[in-house]
Design an enzyme around this catalytic site. Structure first.
Site, PDB file in Angstrom:
ATOM      1  N   GLU A  81      47.487  -2.371  32.885  1.00  0.00           N
ATOM      2  CA  GLU A  81      46.864  -2.851  31.816  1.00  0.00           C
ATOM      3  C   GLU A  81      45.684  -2.322  31.202  1.00  0.00           C
ATOM      4  OE1 GLU A  81      49.101  -5.361  31.177  1.00  0.00           O
ATOM      5  OE2 GLU A  81      49.895  -5.254  33.053  1.00  0.00           O
ATOM      6  N   GLU A 112      50.593   9.310  52.808  1.00  0.00           N
ATOM      7  CA  GLU A 112      49.372   8.881  53.305  1.00  0.00           C
ATOM      8  C   GLU A 112      48.640   9.766  53.917  1.00  0.00           C
ATOM      9  OE1 GLU A 112      49.239   4.791  55.191  1.00  0.00           O
ATOM     10  OE2 GLU A 112      51.072   3.986  53.346  1.00  0.00           O
TER      11      GLU A 112
END
Length: 307
Positions: A81, A112
């Site tokens: 954004e 992970e």
């Protein structure tokens, strides 16, 4: 041995599956609302982290968002954004997510632990960069290995975790502990922990924008107007701050090639983009002092500003 908070059972979880759905919905909403308050306990570190991010942008460094799993999605959503909302150049933003950004509905679970690729991913990391690292547990191997690399490179580390006294927080220059309660669905940190992470990340990037002078009176004065909605918003901001008509605002935006701060100063009476940019450069990119200087010059007919 006491389990980490993010793995503990919620006190109201027992018999959850036997309750009416409306009761479960209420519990879910309340647990999210409780988690959402956790950033209030870390306002100092959040503000300090935002200042570090602003310093990185000013100096030409790179903001790097780094995480795995659902924390990675929270981090990526904030990073993605920054261009449209605040016109942060894409060359100053990187997203590092374990396993890469998903291209299908399936989220891989084993990445992970896969930190082997990090040395290559972060090979250009420098001491001018700030790395925003997010890990609900505070112990995710991918994130911890990245923190080690970042410390060696001298980069600034902003660490966000939901468990206290964890390796990520200990290694961070700006440690943001989000003390969320146990999840209603044990270990499902996309819920309360994720909500708190999203809020903290929003706060960091928004406070950074305040530091950079990209927000004034609650308006995004450095947005990138690349669609009709944002072009309308930019026009409205020019009108709101200067009192000109929409047609005049549109003319100013066209003359400024879409640069909103320059357009506002043009609409306020500046003679050229060269002058508006000079005013902004002298105010460190902050519109308010540039606008006040222009207004004062106009009122006193001080032509020195407009030469």
């Amino acid at each position: 041995m006491t389990k980490p908070v993010t793995e503990q059972l919620h006190q109201q979880a027992k018999g959850l599956d036997t309750r009416p759905l409306i009761e479960v919905a209420e519990l879910l909403a309340n647990s999210q609302a409780e988690a959402a308050r956790s950033p209030l306990e870390s306002l100092g570190p959040i503000c300090n982290g935002a200042r570090a991010m602003a310093k990185t942008i000013r100096s030409g460094g790179i903001l790097r968002y780094l995480a795995a799993g659902s924390s990675g999605l929270m981090a990526a959503s904030d990073a993605l954004e920054l261009g449209g909302t605040f016109s942060i150049p894409s060359k100053q933003i990187r997203i590092h997510m374990a396993g890469g950004l998903p291209t299908s509905p399936e989220m891989p679970g084993d990445v992970e632990d896969a930190a082997d690729s990090l040395s290559q991913e972060l090979k250009n990391l420098s001491n001018a960069d700030t790395v925003i690292m997010v890990s609900a547990s505070g112990t995710t191997p991918y994130t911890i290995e990245a923190a080690k690399i970042a410390r060696t490179a001298g980069a600034t580390i902003i660490g966000i975790a939901n468990n206290p006294d964890t390796p990520l927080l200990r290694m961070a220059d700006h440690a943001i502990l989000l003390s969320t309660p146990p999840e209603l669905i044990s270990g499902s940190t996309r819920m309360g922990a994720g909500t708190a992470q999203k809020i903290a990340l929003n706060m960091l990037s928004t406070l950074m924008a305040v530091e950079l002078g990209h927000i004034q009176d609650g308006m995004m004065i450095n947005l990138r107007a690349d669609n009709d909605k944002l072009r309308d918003r930019a026009n409205g901001i020019v009108c709101q701050l200067t009192g000109v008509t929409p047609d005049s605002a549109n003319s100013a935006l066209m003359a400024a090639d879409g640069n909103l701060k320059n357009a506002i100063l043009l609409a306020a009476g500046a003679d050229s983009v060269k002058i508006t940019q000079k005013l902004l450069d002298e105010s460190g990119g902050h519109l308010r002092p540039a606008f006040e200087r222009l207004t004062k010059a106009n009122e006193t007919t001080n032509l020195g500003v407009n030469k």
